[in-house]
Design a protein around this motif. Structure first.
Motif, PDB file in Angstrom:
ATOM      1  N   LYS A  46      35.058  33.520  40.184  1.00  0.00           N
ATOM      2  CA  LYS A  46      36.019  34.865  39.673  1.00  0.00           C
ATOM      3  C   LYS A  46      36.134  35.827  40.667  1.00  0.00           C
ATOM      4  O   LYS A  46      36.071  35.869  42.117  1.00  0.00           O
ATOM      5  CB  LYS A  46      34.547  35.760  38.662  1.00  0.00           C
ATOM      6  N   ILE A  47      37.674  36.521  40.167  1.00  0.00           N
ATOM      7  CA  ILE A  47      38.430  36.780  41.023  1.00  0.00           C
ATOM      8  C   ILE A  47      38.828  38.409  40.174  1.00  0.00           C
ATOM      9  O   ILE A  47      38.885  38.039  39.311  1.00  0.00           O
ATOM     10  CB  ILE A  47      39.530  36.892  40.877  1.00  0.00           C
ATOM     11  N   ILE A  48      38.466  39.581  40.462  1.00  0.00           N
ATOM     12  CA  ILE A  48      38.276  40.943  40.226  1.00  0.00           C
ATOM     13  C   ILE A  48      39.889  41.775  40.888  1.00  0.00           C
ATOM     14  O   ILE A  48      39.299  41.731  41.946  1.00  0.00           O
ATOM     15  CB  ILE A  48      37.227  41.520  39.495  1.00  0.00           C
ATOM     16  N   VAL A  49      40.242  42.292  40.176  1.00  0.00           N
ATOM     17  CA  VAL A  49      41.290  42.952  41.304  1.00  0.00           C
ATOM     18  C   VAL A  49      41.413  44.454  39.924  1.00  0.00           C
ATOM     19  O   VAL A  49      42.111  44.517  38.874  1.00  0.00           O
ATOM     20  CB  VAL A  49      42.607  42.273  40.517  1.00  0.00           C
ATOM     21  N   ASP A  50      41.486  45.501  40.827  1.00  0.00           N
ATOM     22  CA  ASP A  50      42.201  46.536  40.603  1.00  0.00           C
ATOM     23  C   ASP A  50      40.979  47.193  38.755  1.00  0.00           C
ATOM     24  O   ASP A  50      40.791  47.571  38.684  1.00  0.00           O
ATOM     25  CB  ASP A  50      43.129  47.084  39.936  1.00  0.00           C
ATOM     26  N   GLY A  51      39.249  46.013  38.800  1.00  0.00           N
ATOM     27  CA  GLY A  51      38.377  46.058  38.200  1.00  0.00           C
ATOM     28  C   GLY A  51      38.879  45.490  36.867  1.00  0.00           C
ATOM     29  O   GLY A  51      38.235  45.324  35.674  1.00  0.00           O
ATOM     30  N   ILE A  52      39.753  44.550  36.748  1.00  0.00           N
ATOM     31  CA  ILE A  52      40.163  44.002  35.891  1.00  0.00           C
ATOM     32  C   ILE A  52      40.120  42.426  35.957  1.00  0.00           C
ATOM     33  O   ILE A  52      40.334  42.092  37.182  1.00  0.00           O
ATOM     34  CB  ILE A  52      41.713  44.048  34.982  1.00  0.00           C
ATOM     35  N   GLU A  53      39.340  41.279  35.218  1.00  0.00           N
ATOM     36  CA  GLU A  53      39.105  40.817  35.916  1.00  0.00           C
ATOM     37  C   GLU A  53      39.629  39.551  35.643  1.00  0.00           C
ATOM     38  O   GLU A  53      40.389  39.554  34.755  1.00  0.00           O
ATOM     39  CB  GLU A  53      37.552  40.273  35.372  1.00  0.00           C
ATOM     40  N   LEU A  54      40.525  38.309  36.175  1.00  0.00           N
ATOM     41  CA  LEU A  54      41.643  37.523  36.364  1.00  0.00           C
ATOM     42  C   LEU A  54      41.295  36.198  35.443  1.00  0.00           C
ATOM     43  O   LEU A  54      40.446  36.114  35.700  1.00  0.00           O
ATOM     44  CB  LEU A  54      42.454  36.387  37.697  1.00  0.00           C
ATOM     45  N   SER A  55      41.301  35.974  34.225  1.00  0.00           N
ATOM     46  CA  SER A  55      41.091  35.559  32.919  1.00  0.00           C
ATOM     47  C   SER A  55      42.341  34.846  32.697  1.00  0.00           C
ATOM     48  O   SER A  55      43.240  34.822  32.587  1.00  0.00           O
ATOM     49  CB  SER A  55      40.085  35.603  32.066  1.00  0.00           C
ATOM     50  N   ARG A  56      41.869  33.829  31.511  1.00  0.00           N
ATOM     51  CA  ARG A  56      43.322  33.042  30.974  1.00  0.00           C
ATOM     52  C   ARG A  56      43.890  34.213  30.111  1.00  0.00           C
ATOM     53  O   ARG A  56      44.944  33.425  29.897  1.00  0.00           O
ATOM     54  CB  ARG A  56      42.556  31.631  30.246  1.00  0.00           C
ATOM     55  N   ASP A  57      43.513  35.302  29.786  1.00  0.00           N
ATOM     56  CA  ASP A  57      44.061  36.685  28.567  1.00  0.00           C
ATOM     57  C   ASP A  57      45.552  36.542  29.242  1.00  0.00           C
ATOM     58  O   ASP A  57      45.306  37.078  30.394  1.00  0.00           O
ATOM     59  CB  ASP A  57      43.463  37.226  28.637  1.00  0.00           C
ATOM     60  N   VAL A  58      46.284  36.616  28.520  1.00  0.00           N
ATOM     61  CA  VAL A  58      47.372  36.990  29.005  1.00  0.00           C
ATOM     62  C   VAL A  58      47.571  38.034  29.802  1.00  0.00           C
ATOM     63  O   VAL A  58      48.326  38.639  30.383  1.00  0.00           O
ATOM     64  CB  VAL A  58      48.539  36.586  28.547  1.00  0.00           C
ATOM     65  N   ARG A  59      46.911  38.858  28.414  1.00  0.00           N
ATOM     66  CA  ARG A  59      47.879  40.320  29.119  1.00  0.00           C
ATOM     67  C   ARG A  59      46.627  40.639  29.491  1.00  0.00           C
ATOM     68  O   ARG A  59      47.828  41.767  30.613  1.00  0.00           O
ATOM     69  CB  ARG A  59      46.630  41.329  27.668  1.00  0.00           C
ATOM     70  N   ASN A  60      45.363  40.606  30.486  1.00  0.00           N
ATOM     71  CA  ASN A  60      45.092  40.834  31.337  1.00  0.00           C
ATOM     72  C   ASN A  60      45.721  40.027  32.446  1.00  0.00           C
ATOM     73  O   ASN A  60      46.169  41.428  34.067  1.00  0.00           O
ATOM     74  CB  ASN A  60      43.791  40.420  31.739  1.00  0.00           C
ATOM     75  N   ILE A  61      46.532  39.287  32.931  1.00  0.00           N
ATOM     76  CA  ILE A  61      47.567  38.442  33.803  1.00  0.00           C
ATOM     77  C   ILE A  61      48.242  39.633  34.539  1.00  0.00           C
ATOM     78  O   ILE A  61      49.197  39.854  35.328  1.00  0.00           O
ATOM     79  CB  ILE A  61      47.842  36.933  33.772  1.00  0.00           C
ATOM     80  N   GLU A  62      48.918  40.135  32.929  1.00  0.00           N
ATOM     81  CA  GLU A  62      50.089  40.584  32.625  1.00  0.00           C
ATOM     82  C   GLU A  62      50.097  42.365  33.463  1.00  0.00           C
ATOM     83  O   GLU A  62      50.838  42.735  34.144  1.00  0.00           O
ATOM     84  CB  GLU A  62      50.755  40.442  31.407  1.00  0.00           C
ATOM     85  N   LYS A  63      49.055  42.559  33.210  1.00  0.00           N
ATOM     86  CA  LYS A  63      48.430  43.962  33.954  1.00  0.00           C
ATOM     87  C   LYS A  63      48.072  44.303  35.037  1.00  0.00           C
ATOM     88  O   LYS A  63      48.720  44.701  36.277  1.00  0.00           O
ATOM     89  CB  LYS A  63      46.806  44.123  33.508  1.00  0.00           C
ATOM     90  N   ILE A  64      47.636  42.747  35.960  1.00  0.00           N
ATOM     91  CA  ILE A  64      47.062  42.681  37.102  1.00  0.00           C
ATOM     92  C   ILE A  64      48.746  42.183  37.975  1.00  0.00           C
ATOM     93  O   ILE A  64      48.968  42.947  39.164  1.00  0.00           O
ATOM     94  CB  ILE A  64      46.305  42.099  37.603  1.00  0.00           C
ATOM     95  N   ARG A  65      49.418  41.720  37.354  1.00  0.00           N
ATOM     96  CA  ARG A  65      50.951  41.489  38.120  1.00  0.00           C
ATOM     97  C   ARG A  65      51.258  43.268  38.315  1.00  0.00           C
ATOM     98  O   ARG A  65      52.461  43.211  38.972  1.00  0.00           O
ATOM     99  CB  ARG A  65      51.302  41.005  37.185  1.00  0.00           C
TER     100      ARG A  65
END
Lengths: 404, 275
Positions: B91-110
């Motif tokens: 698991k990788i959690i960046v700024d409280g957001i878990e990196l998953s396959r969910d595209v929205r999470n990926i864009e948020k983290i980026r």
């Protein structure tokens, strides 16, 4: 002994001009044409071949050929059987095009003034041709004036004119078709079977090029897609079309299509040919664009993603502009090929430039004038093809292709 | 017990994810919870096991230096943090957001992480100004004027205020890398990732880039830096991680790593790069 020049120190402010080479005429001849015995031989052989080909050709063209067949049928060659009293509509379309081109030139190629002026001079020269009608003369002048007005507007307010230009470019197509086809009750309908000659050739080429371009980009993107169905369809489409000759596609469009469609639906011959050309060209366009897409380093995608750009934004702002810029030469090459390929519609019975040529040759008074007629249409094809290839080279320079 | 567990991580993903959103944010802000948490991260390229159980926690404002021989997985790891690389386990959690396959999470983290690459990866068809303002305008939806104002401030900060209208190809390597840093900073990220930022530079340009990075570190930016610039590490790193064969072999403060490395592999590697 040591050469002192070698060790001479140049002070930082001192700049040497590069050495120049100057030749006399004879010196140039010697260096470039007769420097060794085999160069001399090659030069002489080439000169002889040129002489052997050009002398009879020129003699024939200037002394023996009866160009009357072209002069008398000029209107047929240009617009086919398009009614004479409606030709002003084609002129209006041309003037609008000149205006748009002038505007676009001022906004996109502000530095390329000299070529623009050169082009306008050529068009003015057309007005001075000896065998055209007074009506055409006036119209060529209007054409040049329209281009100048567009250019003036664009130079005057380049920023404010950007948006109107975009609209004009988008609207030009529908306007063109409406003008030429007509719209009751303002403009009399001119059926497509009356369209012909250079007009039809140009329409087929321009419509083919402009519609196949976005279609090709979509197919290229589709081919790279991760969605299996989109990808599968794109690959299948591209490979099938690339595997058959254009003539077959045209025959399919003309002869086979009616078999699949219910009898009430009748699609116009010209439209069918257009569809065939578009579908054919799109597949090739897709492959060209794909080449450009693959040449973009992976780091460009990654940098865009890392900034948070979406897949669409990455394509639109980062990848496509670079990819398309890199494939301009190939795309123009394809455009030229497409322009010439439109002559194949003569085989399925349309009266484009080539089709008109055979009807002209069937006129009893001009039987046996194939040389004049075919040379003339060859010249027309060459002028347009060369203009496109010249324009693309200038465009490459202006956009700095190859020197990223 | 595997070697990977040399590094002890106190927080578990559950600790972080079970907190309600607001408390999680506050805890990250207060440096009670890590802003980047990697838990048992594994990655394979085909059959090749590149990352073999990476554990790491990075708190807000920390500067982390990751080093190790080539092929040790250090670049791959840093690229998993903004999902330029996928990972298959952990698991990788960046700024409280878990990196998953969910595209929205990926864009948020980026949006919250900036990245600087070894090869700069500037957009060659856009000017320096357009390179920097593109993402703020189209991702953050800032008005153009605001984006350009910020861009000019950043260009001044990285020391090239007068190059805004040039194209990347007209700049030196060091200038290009500084533009790349400004471009990443323009999104106002919370975390900056540097993937060997000075490896492609001529020696005389390394310092100008490192100076910018040191200034950034001192301003309190959270940074993960893959680099072999040990001077940089000594000056600003809070902790260093030594990667080898897809694992973290050793970690510690620069003081501990340089003066008293515990593992033989670390000693050997340091002796090879510090000459």
């Amino acid at each position: 002994m040591m050469n002192r020049e070698v060790n001479k120190q140049y002070s930082s402010g001192e700049v040497l001009a590069p050495p120049t080479e100057r030749y006399t005429v004879l010196g140039w001849l010697k260096k470039n044409l007769f420097s060794t015995w085999y160069y001399t031989l090659l030069t002489l052989v080439t000169l002889y071949v040129l002489y052997a080909v050009l002398k009879p050709t020129l003699f024939w063209a200037l002394k023996q050929a009866e160009w009357e067949v072209v002069v008398v049928n000029l209107r047929l060659f240009m617009v086919g059987q398009y009614p004479a009293d409606q030709i002003f509509r084609i002129w209006i379309a041309l003037h609008l095009l000149a205006f748009t081109a002038g505007l676009a030139w001022a906004i996109w190629l502000p530095k390329a003034r000299r070529i623009g002026a050169f082009l306008l001079l050529i068009f003015l020269g057309l007005a001075a041709l000896p065998f055209i009608s007074g009506f055409s003369r006036i119209n060529w002048v209007i054409f040049v004036v329209a281009a100048l007005i567009g250019w003036g507007l664009g130079t005057w307010k380049p920023k404010a004119m950007r948006r109107p230009l975009m609209w004009l470019l988008l609207a030009y197509f529908p306007i063109l078709i409406l003008l030429i086809l007509g719209i009751e009750p303002i403009l009399k309908i001119v059926k497509t079977n009356l369209w012909g000659g250079l007009l039809l050739t140009m329409l087929l080429a321009v419509v083919g090029i402009t519609v196949s371009f976005p279609l090709g980009i979509l197919l290229a993107l589709g081919r790279q897609s991760k969605l299996p169905i989109v990808k599968g369809f794109s690959v299948l489409y591209i490979e099938i079309i690339r595997g058959v000759p254009l003539v077959t596609v045209l025959f399919m469009a003309q002869l086979m299509l009616p078999l699949f469609l219910p009898p009430q639906i009748k699609i116009d011959n010209v439209l069918r040919a257009m569809a065939g050309i578009i579908l054919f060209a799109a597949a090739y366009m897709a492959e060209n664009v794909r080449g450009g897409l693959q040449a973009i380093p992976k780091g460009q995608h990654e940098a865009a993603w890392a900034l948070g750009l979406s897949g669409f934004q990455t394509m639109y702002y980062i990848i496509l502009p670079q990819a398309l810029r890199n494939v301009i030469p190939v795309i123009v090459g394809q455009f030229i090929a497409l322009f010439k390929d439109t002559s194949l519609v003569a085989i399925v019975g349309l009266l484009d430039l080539l089709g008109i040529a055979s009807t002209v040759l069937a006129q009893p008074e001009f039987i046996g004038h194939q040389r004049e007629v075919y040379l003339f249409i060859a010249l027309i094809y060459w002028v347009f093809s060369y203009a496109m290839s010249y324009a693309s080279r200038r465009l490459e320079v202006a956009l700095g292709v190859g020197e990223r | 017990m595997s070697e990977a567990s040399v590094v002890q991580v106190k927080t578990t993903p559950e600790d972080l994810l079970n907190l309600p959103e607001e408390k999680r944010r506050a805890a990250i802000e207060q440096k009670e919870m890590p802003i980047v948490l990697a838990h048992e991260v594994h990655k394979w390229y085909g059959n090749f096991h590149v990352l073999r159980g990476i554990n790491m926690e990075v708190f807000k404002g920390e500067v982390i230096v990751i080093f190790g021989p080539s092929g040790s997985g250090k670049s791959t790891f840093i690229r998993t943090i903004n999902r330029l690389e996928e990972y298959q386990k952990g698991k990788i959690i960046v700024d409280g957001i878990e990196l998953s396959r969910d595209v929205r999470n990926i864009e948020k983290i980026r949006m919250e992480t900036g990245m600087v690459f070894q090869q700069f990866n500037l957009f060659p068809h856009l000017t320096v100004m357009q390179n920097i303002t593109l993402a703020p305008i189209h991702v953050r939806k800032w008005p153009k004027a605001k984006a350009e104002e910020v861009a000019l401030q950043l260009l001044a900060r990285v020391g090239i205020p007068d190059q805004a209208d040039k194209y990347p190809g007209q700049l030196s390597g060091g200038q290009q890398q500084r533009v790349a840093i400004a471009r990443a900073l323009a999104m106002q990220p919370k975390i900056m990732l540097f993937d060997e930022p000075t490896s492609a530079l001529d020696p005389e340009m390394i310092k100008e880039v490192l100076d910018v990075m040191i200034e950034l570190a001192e301003s309190g930016m959270t940074m993960l830096v893959v680099t072999h610039e040990m001077g940089f590490a000594r000056a600003v790193a809070d902790r260093m991680y030594f990667f080898d064969q897809g694992q973290i072999v050793e970690s510690g403060t620069p003081e501990e790593i340089f003066t008293n490395p515990k593992e033989d592999r670390t000693k050997l590697f340091l002796s090879q790069i510090l000459h």
